[in-house]
Design an enzyme around this catalytic site. Structure first.
Site, PDB file in Angstrom:
ATOM      1  N   THR A  51       8.446  92.333 -27.972  1.00  0.00           N
ATOM      2  CA  THR A  51       9.767  91.902 -27.355  1.00  0.00           C
ATOM      3  C   THR A  51      10.130  93.170 -26.433  1.00  0.00           C
ATOM      4  O   THR A  51       9.716  94.573 -26.659  1.00  0.00           O
ATOM      5  CB  THR A  51      10.854  91.641 -28.164  1.00  0.00           C
ATOM      6  N   ASP A  52      11.039  93.019 -25.247  1.00  0.00           N
ATOM      7  CA  ASP A  52      11.880  93.884 -24.736  1.00  0.00           C
ATOM      8  C   ASP A  52      12.745  94.607 -25.807  1.00  0.00           C
ATOM      9  O   ASP A  52      12.985  93.600 -26.621  1.00  0.00           O
ATOM     10  CB  ASP A  52      12.461  93.574 -23.470  1.00  0.00           C
ATOM     11  N   TRP A  53      13.353  95.638 -25.786  1.00  0.00           N
ATOM     12  CA  TRP A  53      14.046  95.998 -26.780  1.00  0.00           C
ATOM     13  C   TRP A  53      15.284  95.350 -26.851  1.00  0.00           C
ATOM     14  O   TRP A  53      16.357  95.239 -25.990  1.00  0.00           O
ATOM     15  CB  TRP A  53      14.504  97.477 -26.398  1.00  0.00           C
ATOM     16  N   GLY A  54      15.361  94.484 -27.898  1.00  0.00           N
ATOM     17  CA  GLY A  54      16.783  93.456 -28.058  1.00  0.00           C
ATOM     18  C   GLY A  54      16.399  92.169 -27.615  1.00  0.00           C
ATOM     19  O   GLY A  54      17.351  91.212 -27.501  1.00  0.00           O
ATOM     20  N   ALA A  55      15.171  91.751 -27.073  1.00  0.00           N
ATOM     21  CA  ALA A  55      14.756  90.699 -26.429  1.00  0.00           C
ATOM     22  C   ALA A  55      14.670  89.546 -27.419  1.00  0.00           C
ATOM     23  O   ALA A  55      14.438  88.112 -26.962  1.00  0.00           O
ATOM     24  CB  ALA A  55      13.714  90.485 -25.582  1.00  0.00           C
TER      25      ALA A  55
END
Length: 308
Positions: free
Chosen positions: A220-224
């Protein structure tokens, strides 16, 4: 591994590292930003945002500039140079390149994307990836997919018909994956036609893995991460950043009631285990690379000459 351990393996240890399980021979891998130069921030445990001082590294022209060269060889040299510095600094995966389409000139991340031309973006990214990974370092092409604005980027919805999606927005990723063979792909924050990228089985499994032959790890993108249960089903492997145990209990409960199969978790855990093991075997066999402030000066000068 127990079910709880496998779920834990599928989330990072902290802001930049994967979890290690020494009892199973699974090492921790350090990741950092790096589309245009390594940005390694040491983990101290005091910076929950992951924003702190970075180690010195060569700063190359951004993708918005290097794409103006139309030079695949140049992008290959830049990718290889960043990989050398990653090896020197103990980084196993650097997060780049970015190949999203420049749909609107107001997008805040256009500087780190190559082009509004999907063919050019894909070809440059493929060369960058192939040459970077010759040094044993993994790249992570991003942000998959249709991440074309910063306004409300965590919950925006890219509503796109099939032909436009395939011919414009997915094409650079397809070229990068088929020709570059990246070891990781980063899923984006946004929704596509109402479904978050982290939860999107059509995107992450049907297209990325089954059609294009991707064999690596989806991060994931950071926090996605949206819904961890749906994400396991979709083929989203690694939730970053780590440390929150996000939806761990919900996942355990979903397995207990039969909503989520343990085999779906096993697939992601096995991909991460294999991915980390390959990185570590390379570290153990490759000779140390010694990087000085002038090591990549020739590549930097070449970049400036061909881009400006």
């Amino acid at each position: 591994m127990t079910l709880k351990e496998k779920i834990a393996l599928c989330e990072g240890k902290n802001f930049w590292e994967t979890r290690d399980f020494p009892q199973y021979g699974i090492p921790s891998i350090f990741m950092c930003d790096g589309p245009h130069g390594l940005r390694k921030q040491e983990v101290t445990g005091r910076e929950p945002s992951g924003v702190n001082e970075s180690r010195p590294a060569t700063c190359f022209p951004a993708a918005v500039s290097t794409a103006c060269s139309w030079d695949e060889e140049l992008l290959g040299k830049i990718g290889a140079a960043i990989a050398e510095e990653a090896l020197d600094q103990g980084v196993g995966v650097f997060l780049g390149p970015g190949v999203n389409i420049k749909r609107n000139p107001l997008c805040g991340r256009n500087f780190e994307y190559f082009s509004e031309d999907p063919y050019l973006a894909g070809k440059l990214a493929a060369s960058y990836i192939k040459n970077a990974q010759k040094n044993g370092i993994a790249t992570c092409v991003k942000h998959f997919a249709c991440n074309n604005q910063e306004y409300r980027r965590f919950n925006s919805d890219s509503v796109i018909d099939e032909r436009t999606l395939r011919e414009i927005y997915l094409t650079p990723f397809e070229i990068a994956v088929r020709e570059g063979r990246p070891k990781a792909v980063m899923c984006a924050y946004n929704k596509i036609n109402g479904v978050y990228c982290s939860d999107n089985k059509v995107l992450l499994t049907d297209i990325l893995r089954n059609e294009w032959g991707f064999e690596g790890v989806v991060i994931t993108d950071w926090g996605a991460m949206n819904d961890r249960i749906a994400a396991f089903k979709a083929g989203c492997d690694l939730n970053m950043p780590g440390g929150s145990n996000y939806m761990e209990q919900e996942v355990l409960d979903a397995v207990a009631r039969g909503e989520l199969s343990e085999a779906e978790i096993d697939r992601s855990a096995e991909r991460i285990k294999k991915w980390c093991g390959k990185r570590m075997r390379y570290w153990e066999t490759e000779r140390a690379v010694i990087i000085t402030p002038t090591t990549n000066w020739p590549v930097l000068q070449l970049s400036k000459a061909r881009c400006f």
